[in-house]
Motif scaffolding. Structure first.
Motif, mmCIF file in Angstrom:
data_model
loop_
_atom_site.group_PDB
_atom_site.id
_atom_site.type_symbol
_atom_site.label_atom_id
_atom_site.label_comp_id
_atom_site.label_asym_id
_atom_site.label_seq_id
_atom_site.Cartn_x
_atom_site.Cartn_y
_atom_site.Cartn_z
ATOM 1 N N LEU B 409 0.807 -1.216 0.000
ATOM 2 C CA LEU B 409 0.000 0.000 0.000
ATOM 3 C C LEU B 409 0.838 1.263 0.000
ATOM 4 N N ALA B 410 2.162 1.099 0.006
ATOM 5 C CA ALA B 410 3.059 2.229 -0.229
ATOM 6 C C ALA B 410 2.833 3.407 0.711
ATOM 7 N N MET B 411 2.595 3.104 1.978
ATOM 8 C CA MET B 411 2.525 4.215 2.942
ATOM 9 C C MET B 411 3.927 4.646 3.353
ATOM 10 N N ASN B 412 4.880 3.755 3.168
ATOM 11 C CA ASN B 412 6.266 4.075 3.549
ATOM 12 C C ASN B 412 7.033 4.538 2.310
ATOM 13 N N GLU B 413 8.341 4.352 2.309
ATOM 14 C CA GLU B 413 9.152 4.834 1.175
ATOM 15 C C GLU B 413 9.077 3.889 -0.033
ATOM 16 N N ASP B 414 8.568 2.685 0.162
ATOM 17 C CA ASP B 414 8.578 1.703 -0.929
ATOM 18 C C ASP B 414 7.468 2.014 -1.936
ATOM 19 N N LYS B 415 7.679 3.071 -2.699
ATOM 20 C CA LYS B 415 6.662 3.510 -3.661
ATOM 21 C C LYS B 415 7.155 3.276 -5.076
ATOM 22 N N VAL B 416 6.255 2.810 -5.911
ATOM 23 C CA VAL B 416 6.566 2.654 -7.333
ATOM 24 C C VAL B 416 6.310 4.008 -8.000
ATOM 25 N N PRO B 417 7.302 4.546 -8.734
ATOM 26 C CA PRO B 417 7.115 5.879 -9.340
ATOM 27 C C PRO B 417 6.015 5.894 -10.402
ATOM 28 N N ALA B 418 5.504 7.067 -10.674
ATOM 29 C CA ALA B 418 4.419 7.240 -11.647
ATOM 30 C C ALA B 418 4.833 6.673 -13.004
ATOM 31 N N GLY B 419 3.922 5.941 -13.607
ATOM 32 C CA GLY B 419 4.160 5.426 -14.953
ATOM 33 C C GLY B 419 4.934 4.117 -14.996
ATOM 34 N N LYS B 420 5.552 3.740 -13.889
ATOM 35 C CA LYS B 420 6.357 2.507 -13.880
ATOM 36 C C LYS B 420 5.469 1.283 -13.640
ATOM 37 N N TYR B 421 5.936 0.159 -14.170
ATOM 38 C CA TYR B 421 5.206 -1.101 -14.007
ATOM 39 C C TYR B 421 5.814 -1.935 -12.889
ATOM 40 N N ALA B 422 4.955 -2.446 -12.015
ATOM 41 C CA ALA B 422 5.409 -3.344 -10.955
ATOM 42 C C ALA B 422 4.658 -4.658 -11.062
ATOM 43 N N VAL B 423 5.380 -5.762 -11.132
ATOM 44 C CA VAL B 423 4.747 -7.068 -10.978
ATOM 45 C C VAL B 423 4.762 -7.349 -9.492
ATOM 46 N N SER B 424 3.572 -7.492 -8.934
ATOM 47 C CA SER B 424 3.458 -7.489 -7.487
ATOM 48 C C SER B 424 2.661 -8.701 -7.000
ATOM 49 N N THR B 425 3.153 -9.328 -5.938
ATOM 50 C CA THR B 425 2.433 -10.476 -5.380
ATOM 51 C C THR B 425 1.382 -10.044 -4.363
#
Ligand code: SF4
Lengths: 198, 460
Positions: B409-425
């Motif tokens: 949920l990216a409340m901390n620093e682990d944020k995916v930047p805008a426009g980037k793709y993340a394959v996420s479990t």
């Protein structure tokens, strides 16, 4: 909690389906430890650009649409259980959300905060969007006692469901904790009679 | 003739309000820092104590960093929120697993692994993925903050009785298919609102063959099709998992519990409001292409075309693809990706790390990929180390982080930047879920591993 009786208001239309609670209030705004101030960030990522300036094309930034009634597409409030979503909607000034379908937890959270989720038929919803688009001053009337919602542009009325207990709570401005606390003996009696207890 | 759900529900009814909800007794309550502070303030404002402090357990997980947890949290508001939880634990006499505690971790990971979660219980938490605990044959569901306050004050919640649904997965799963694929497949068929108002029991051969970890993954995702919760009847796999866990019953109590737990199954001929059957053998490794978990396809499949979508849903479909920058009818295989997230209460358990490590063994992480490998708890992390998986991961160019919800949920620093793709479990691919403008592609650990190694979406 504020009492809820009858509301006649203009509408703010949000004809988007599957509005999830992450859209209603993004996670990064959940760091607060009080219930106040969430209204400012309602729909934050749709409402503001990266620099924090209002986006002209989002309905909350369009002065044409005002009112205490949010009208949204099907399946409103899915996803996270965050009550912050209800606080954001209430904090912004909405007292009613109209949609053709609500996610369960959101519905609970809304009711616990004096916000009335009104589930209407697809047909009624579609017509309401049309009415509001045609005339931004179009109003609806929501009568909780009678459990009816009326599109005052077309005169069409529909009844909606609400649990009788929740209705009483809303009409009287009472909350569940008041009720539960009055019930302490029953809780203790329950604990004593359990067959298998953890 | 009762369903499993009926048996547990009926055993927890304190009273039923006329024309209203049921007052349900809660056996186990978990709290985390994000959805509880206002509940504790509410108690203070009313001058109330916690009625049954031994039934509530607190952990910090949502709003914490996944590196440098030994240092104070640098973000002021985040630190204050975690400190508030700690203070509430102290003031109200509750068990709290703070940062660096050996039992700290994601709430839905630590409940089961410490034996708090048991068959036949009612379990709540201010978090929708509380449905995870249903894997043990419990009624477990997420609640809002007002309800957290109710549980603290009265050990009860008010709930309307949901309808019941049983979903059968008949037959066996293919070799490279796991519970996450079952979940995404199911949600794609059911849609995200398809189980709203229902409590789901999962049954059938493919479900019975799942390990506890996998059952948790499946139950975890129940909420993504709108269900109040999901559950699996407890069996030998459940009992074997629980035996010896710290808070599981011991000795004579264990025998007594076991005798009771064995009664917890839907009677033959019990009636469900809805029954659905899927053929497990048809399920392939899955992936999502849109902005809700129902928008899933087999990894090597194609995105639906506009003709496949009902008229009324086309606007949302277009909007979603526009956000993801994908086109109708397109294949996803071969698309480059930027981030891989292995973790969350869906896939942050030991088995998920085994699957991931097994795939990347002897291979290398792609240079264009940033990978966040976040164990669901310290105990998961320890086990990873015990089994030597950390070594395998390191050799393949991966690094383990410290436990928490992290990029889920990216409340901390682990944020995916805008426009980037993340394959996420993780479990949600909503717009901006992993950071403003981020594009999330949900998958299981195997598909995530393949993406991490190849730098693009790859059928495993
Ligand atoms: S890992 Fe994600 S879904 Fe699970 S509890 Fe944390 S934030 Fe919620």
């Amino acid at each position: 909690m504020e009492k809820f009786t009858t509301i006649t208001s203009t509408c703010v239309p949000l004809p988007i389906e599957n509005v999830d609670t992450d859209q209603i209030i993004p996670a990064r705004f959940l760091k607060a430890t009080t219930r106040e101030g969430f209204g400012d960030n309602l729909f934050a990522d749709w409402r503001y650009d990266k620099a924090g300036n209002p986006k002209g094309d989002f309905v909350l930034n369009n002065p044409t649409y005002k009112g205490e009634v949010l009208v949204a597409g099907k399946n409103f409030g899915s996803g996270s259980s965050r009550e912050h979503a209800a606080w954001a909607i209430g904090g912004y000034g909405f007292r009613v959300v109209v949609s053709s379908f609500f996610a369960d937890i959101f519905r609970h959270n809304a009711l616990n905060n004096g916000i009335l989720p009104v589930a209407v038929s697809e047909e009624f919803l579609g017509e309401l969007f049309v009415s509001v688009k045609r005339n931004s001053k179009a109003t609806v009337t929501v009568n909780l006692q009678e459990q009816t919602i009326t599109n005052n542009e077309t005169g069409k009325s529909e009844s909606f469901n609400i649990n009788a207990y929740k209705k009483e709570c809303l009409l009287n401005g009472l909350d569940d904790i008041d009720y539960l606390l009055s019930n302490r003996e029953k809780i203790e009696a329950f604990e004593k009679q359990r067959v298998y207890s953890y | 003739m009762k369903t499993l759900f009926d048996k547990i529900w009926d055993a927890h009814v304190v009273t039923t309000i006329k024309d209203g909800p049921t007052q349900l007794y809660i056996d186990r309550h978990f709290c985390h820092e994000v959805t509880s502070p206002q509940a504790f303030s509410g108690l203070r404002a009313r001058g109330l104590k916690v009625l049954r402090p031994e039934r509530t357990t607190l952990t910090a997980d949502h709003n914490i960093p996944t590196v440098g947890q030994d240092k104070p949290i640098s973000d002021d508001t985040s630190r204050f929120q975690v400190e508030t939880l700690e203070k509430n634990a102290r003031d109200f006499g509750l068990t709290y697993y703070g940062l660096n505690h050996s039992k700290n971790g994601i709430v839905h990971v630590i409940g089961p692994e410490n034996g708090y979660t048991q068959p036949g219980m009612t379990i709540v938490c201010g978090d929708s993925h509380t449905s995870t605990h249903g894997a043990f044959g419990a009624i477990a569901f997420g609640i809002g903050t007002s309800e957290v306050e109710m549980v603290l004050a009265s050990q009860c919640v008010l709930q309307s009785r949901p309808k019941t649904m049983r979903i059968h997965f008949e037959g066996r799963l293919a070799e490279n298919v796991g519970a996450k694929d079952m979940a995404l497949y199911m949600i794609s068929k059911m849609t995200t609102g398809g189980a709203t108002g229902y409590f789901v029991e999962y049954a059938g051969e493919a479900v019975r063959n799942l390990t506890m970890e996998q059952r948790m993954t499946l139950c975890n995702m129940s909420i993504e099709m709108g269900a109040r919760g999901g559950m699996v009847a407890p069996d030998e796999i459940t009992f074997a998992y629980l035996k010896g866990r710290e808070y599981a019953p011991k000795g004579e109590r264990w025998e007594e519990a076991l005798a009771y737990w064995k009664t917890l199954r839907s009677d033959d001929g019990a009636r469900f409001d809805k029954e659905i059957t899927f053929n497990a053998a048809e399920i392939r490794p899955m992936i999502t292409y849109g902005t809700n978990p129902g928008m899933a396809i087999p990894v090597d499949g194609s995105i639906p075309t506009l003709d496949d979508i009902e008229e009324a849903g086309r606007g949302s479909f277009r909007r979603s693809l526009h956000y993801m920058n994908f086109a109708p009818g397109e294949k996803l295989v071969g698309k480059p990706i930027d981030y891989v997230f292995l973790g969350s209460c869906t896939n942050g358990r030991i088995e998920d790390f085994r699957v991931f490590a097994n795939y990347v063994k002897g291979k290398r992480k792609a240079d264009n990929v940033t990978a966040w490998l976040v164990p669901g708890s310290w105990q998961v992390r320890e086990q990873i180390e015990e089994e030597g998986l950390d070594e395998i991961l390191r050799e393949a160019g991966f690094e383990l982080r410290q436990p928490g919800c992290s990029a889920c949920l990216a409340m901390n620093e682990d944020k995916v930047p805008a426009g980037k793709y993340a394959v996420s479990t993780s479990n949600r691919n909503f717009e901006g879920r992993q950071g403003p403008g981020s594009r999330t592609i949900l998958a299981g650990p195997l598909v995530a591993a393949a993406a991490a190694v190849n730098g693009k979406i790859t059928a495993p």
